[in-house]
Write a protein that holds these residues in place. Structure first.
Motif, PDB file in Angstrom:
ATOM      1  N   ALA A  43       0.831  -1.213   0.000  1.00 60.76           N
ATOM      2  CA  ALA A  43       0.000   0.000   0.000  1.00 60.76           C
ATOM      3  C   ALA A  43       0.860   1.255   0.000  1.00 60.76           C
ATOM      4  CB  ALA A  43      -0.925  -0.005   1.219  1.00 60.76           C
ATOM      5  N   LEU A  44       1.981   1.205   0.736  1.00 65.22           N
ATOM      6  CA  LEU A  44       2.849   2.372   0.822  1.00 65.22           C
ATOM      7  C   LEU A  44       3.748   2.537  -0.400  1.00 65.22           C
ATOM      8  CD1 LEU A  44       3.880   2.106   4.566  1.00 65.22           C
ATOM      9  CD2 LEU A  44       2.756   4.059   3.523  1.00 65.22           C
ATOM     10  N   SER A  45       3.900   1.471  -1.191  1.00 65.86           N
ATOM     11  CA  SER A  45       4.865   1.498  -2.290  1.00 65.86           C
ATOM     12  C   SER A  45       4.254   1.733  -3.659  1.00 65.86           C
ATOM     13  CB  SER A  45       5.646   0.173  -2.324  1.00 65.86           C
ATOM     14  OG  SER A  45       6.276  -0.084  -1.091  1.00 65.86           O
ATOM     15  N   ILE A  46       3.060   1.196  -3.890  1.00 60.42           N
ATOM     16  CA  ILE A  46       2.511   1.150  -5.249  1.00 60.42           C
ATOM     17  C   ILE A  46       2.353   2.521  -5.882  1.00 60.42           C
ATOM     18  CG2 ILE A  46       0.315   0.738  -6.451  1.00 60.42           C
ATOM     19  CD1 ILE A  46       0.265  -2.026  -5.310  1.00 60.42           C
ATOM     20  N   ARG A  47       1.819   3.473  -5.125  1.00 61.79           N
ATOM     21  CA  ARG A  47       1.592   4.792  -5.730  1.00 61.79           C
ATOM     22  C   ARG A  47       2.916   5.445  -6.125  1.00 61.79           C
ATOM     23  NH1 ARG A  47       1.776  10.041  -4.576  1.00 61.79           N
ATOM     24  NH2 ARG A  47       0.301  11.427  -5.651  1.00 61.79           N
ATOM     25  N   HIS A  48       3.930   5.327  -5.258  1.00 64.44           N
ATOM     26  CA  HIS A  48       5.222   5.952  -5.542  1.00 64.44           C
ATOM     27  C   HIS A  48       5.877   5.311  -6.762  1.00 64.44           C
ATOM     28  CE1 HIS A  48       8.939   8.116  -4.400  1.00 64.44           C
ATOM     29  NE2 HIS A  48       9.547   7.062  -4.921  1.00 64.44           N
ATOM     30  N   ILE A  49       5.784   3.980  -6.878  1.00 61.72           N
ATOM     31  CA  ILE A  49       6.464   3.269  -7.968  1.00 61.72           C
ATOM     32  C   ILE A  49       5.740   3.446  -9.294  1.00 61.72           C
ATOM     33  CG2 ILE A  49       7.184   1.001  -8.796  1.00 61.72           C
ATOM     34  CD1 ILE A  49       8.860   2.111  -6.475  1.00 61.72           C
ATOM     35  N   THR A  50       4.413   3.393  -9.278  1.00 57.48           N
ATOM     36  CA  THR A  50       3.649   3.482 -10.534  1.00 57.48           C
ATOM     37  C   THR A  50       3.181   4.901 -10.840  1.00 57.48           C
ATOM     38  OG1 THR A  50       1.501   3.077  -9.486  1.00 57.48           O
ATOM     39  CG2 THR A  50       2.777   1.142 -10.159  1.00 57.48           C
ATOM     40  N   GLY A  51       3.067   5.717  -9.812  1.00 56.97           N
ATOM     41  CA  GLY A  51       2.507   7.058 -10.000  1.00 56.97           C
ATOM     42  C   GLY A  51       0.995   7.050 -10.055  1.00 56.97           C
ATOM     43  N   GLN A  52       0.378   5.862  -9.864  1.00 54.27           N
ATOM     44  CA  GLN A  52      -1.076   5.745  -9.927  1.00 54.27           C
ATOM     45  C   GLN A  52      -1.652   5.490  -8.531  1.00 54.27           C
ATOM     46  OE1 GLN A  52      -2.553   6.530 -12.843  1.00 54.27           O
ATOM     47  NE2 GLN A  52      -0.402   6.899 -13.353  1.00 54.27           N
TER      48      GLN A  52
END
Length: 450
Positions: free
Chosen positions: A259-268
Motif C-alpha cells: 500500500a505504501l509502495s505502489i503509488r510511488h512506484i507506478t505514479g497511480q
C-alpha cells in the motif's frame, strides 16, 4: 491493516526525548528506527529512501510548536509525509462523458480479480450507478461461472455472451452494446489472468484497451504478496497504463508495504482496498485516514460511515422508543446483535479506534466472533412467549433451550444474566441515573472477548 508498522512507529515516537527543538542527535536515532520499521513492513527501498529524505528535511532543526512536544512534532511530520506517499487526496473512479463508462479489471491469476469485480459492482450499485458485469476470461470456464454466481447473489446483471462469441474483444464489445441498450451506465470487464506476466496476456489486454477505450484500468493486487504486487503493478502500468489499484486481503497478515509502495512506484493511486471475503468488504482508499491508522490515531470517519451504511435507521428509532419505555425484550436483544454483526469483523472495527488512553488496549482484545452466533442460536431456541417475557424461563425450559441451541445450561444462564444487566442499564438511562450506575455494570451485551 498496518498493525505491525503501527506498533513499530509507536515505539519510535515513545523513545523520542528533548525539549524546544528536534535536535540532530535525537532525530537521527528516530530516523534510523523509522527506516528499519518501513523496511520490515516490506516497503520498497526506493520509497523508504524518498520518505526518509522528506522527513529529515522537514524535521531537523524545526521549532516545536508551543502545544507540541518533540515527539508530537515528529508524529505530525511523519503523518504529513505518509499522506504525500499514499496520495494527497482520495482518488475517485472517473466516469465517461458519454455512458457507459468502461472499467477494465486486470491482474495476475489468484489476485482476487473476479471477486473484486463483484465487490466493485455492488459498491457502484450502492452509490447510485447501474453496473453491468462481463467476464472475458475465455480460457477458464470456472472464472466466468464464478462471476455469474456472484452477479446472481448481488442481483446485478451480467452479460454471458453467445456461443459464437469466443474472443475476449467480441464479448467486451457486445457487453458494451448491451449496456447501452439496457441503460446501464458502467461496464465492468473482468479480464483473464496468468500465474505470471507473459506476452500473450499483455497483447490480449492491449487489444481490449484499444477496442474499448476504457475510462479506468484497475490493477488488482494481493497485498499478501508484498513487493511482488508492486513489481507486477509496475509492469502492468508500463504496458497498459493503469489508472488505479485495488489491493485485496488487507484484512490479513499483510505488512502494509504494498500500500505504501505502489503509488510511488507506478505514479497511480490506490483506489480501493478489500477488507474481507463478503461482498461488501470493499472500501474506498483514503490516504489521510490510512496515515492516521498507521500512527495509531484511528479512523473514526470510516467507522461512522460503516455504521450509517449498515444500521437500519427505522429499527434504530423503534429501539430507542422501546428503551425509553423499558420494553426491551430478548427478541430486541437478538436484533441488536444482528445489527452489530452487519458492521463486519469486530476486530476490524476496534482497529478503527484511536490508540490512546483506555482505547489503546482495544487492539490487543481477542474477539470471539462465534459468541454472537451462539447467543442468537440460544434466543432462536426460545418460544415467542419466552423471548417476550424472560421470567417464564425456569430450569426445565433452560435445559430445553440449551439442547435446542447446542449449548449448555450455563451458556443460557450467562445470556439471561447479561440480558438482565442490559435491562437494568436501560432503566437507568430512562431514570436519568446512567452516570451513577455505568461503572458498576459489565458489558450490556454478551461478552465476545473471551
Amino acid at each position: 491493516m498496518f498493525d505491525s508498522l503501527s506498533d513499530k512507529l509507536q515505539r519510535v515516537f515513545k523513545n523520542i526525548r528533548g525539549e524546544g527543538k528536534l535536535t540532530a542527535e535525537n532525530m537521527e536515532v528516530a530516523l534510523k528506527e523509522i527506516r528499519v520499521a518501513l523496511l520490515e513492513a516490506d516497503v520498497h527501498f526506493k520509497v523508504v529512501k524518498a520518505f526518509m529524505e522528506g522527513v529529515r528535511t522537514k524535521a531537523l532543526g524545526q521549532e516545536v510548536l508551543s502545544s507540541f512536544s518533540p515527539a508530537q512534532q515528529v508524529i505530525k511530520i511523519v503523518r504529513d509525509e505518509l499522506i504525500t506517499v499514499l496520495g494527497t487526496h482520495t482518488a475517485r473512479l472517473r466516469t465517461a462523458n458519454q455512458p457507459p463508462t468502461v472499467v477494465m479489471v486486470v491482474g495476475l491469476q489468484g489476485s482476487g480479480k473476479t471477486t473484486s469485480s463483484g465487490k466493485l459492482a455492488r459498491y457502484l450499485s450502492k452509490n447510485g450507478h447501474r453496473p453491468l458485469l462481463v467476464s472475458v476470461d475465455v480460457y477458464r470456464p470456472a472464472a466466468r461461472q464464478q462471476l455469474a454466481v456472484l452477479a446472481k447473489d448481488l442481483g446485478i446483471p451480467i452479460y454471458e455472451g453467445t456461443p459464437e462469441e469466443t474472443k475476449p474483444v467480441d464479448l467486451a464489445r457486445s457487453a458494451r452494446r448491451e449496456a447501452e441498450i439496457s441503460g446501464r451506465d458502467m461496464v465492468l470487464v473482468d479480464t483473464a489472468g496468468r500465474l505470471h506476466i507473459d506476452e500473450d496476456l499483455m497483447t490480449e489486454l492491449s487489444q481490449l484497451k484499444e477496442a474499448l477505450n476504457p475510462t479506468e484500468i484497475l490493477f488488482v493486487a494481493d497485498a499478501m504478496t508484498g513487493q511482488d504486487a508492486v513489481k507486477s503493478a509496475e509492469e502492468f502500468h508500463k504496458r497498459l497504463g493503469i489508472t488505479g489499484v485495488v489491493l485485496t486481503k488487507m484484512d490479513g497478515d499483510a505488512r502494509g508495504g504494498a500500500a505504501l509502495s505502489i503509488r510511488h512506484i507506478t505514479g497511480q493511486p490506490l483506489k480501493f482496498v478489500g477488507t474481507g471475503e463478503k461482498s461488501d468488504a470493499l472500501e474506498a482508499f483514503h490516504p489521510d485516514r490510512a496515515a492516521s491508522r498507521i500512527l495509531g490515531m484511528g479512523d473514526v470517519l470510516s467507522f461512522i460511515e460503516k455504521v450509517e451504511s449498515a444500521v437500519d435507521q427505522k429499527k434504530a428509532e423503534q429501539m430507542q422508543r422501546k428503551l425509553l419505555e423499558d420494553d426491551f425484550t430478548l427478541e430486541d436483544f437478538r436484533d441488536q446483535l444482528k445489527q452489530l454483526r452487519k458492521l463486519g469483523s469486530l476486530e476490524s472495527l476496534l482497529g478503527m479506534m484511536p490508540q490512546v488512553g483506555m482505547l489503546k488496549e482495544l487492539k490487543n482484545v481477542k474477539v470471539d466472533e462465534h459468541e454472537f452466533t451462539r447467543v442468537v442460536a440460544i434466543i432462536d431456541s426460545m418460544t415467542p412467549k419466552e423471548r417476550d417475557n424472560h421470567m417464564l424461563i425456569n430450569g426445565s425450559r433452560r435445559r430445553r433451550i440449551a439442547k435446542g441451541s447446542g449449548t449448555s445450561v450455563q451458556d443460557v444462564n450467562n445470556l439471561l444474566k447479561q440480558y438482565g444487566q442490559a435491562r437494568k442499564m436501560m432503566k437507568s438511562v430512562s431514570g436519568g441515573l446512567l452516570g451513577k450506575k455505568m461503572g458498576k455494570l459489565k458489558l450490556p451485551f454478551p461478552n465476545p472477548f473471551g
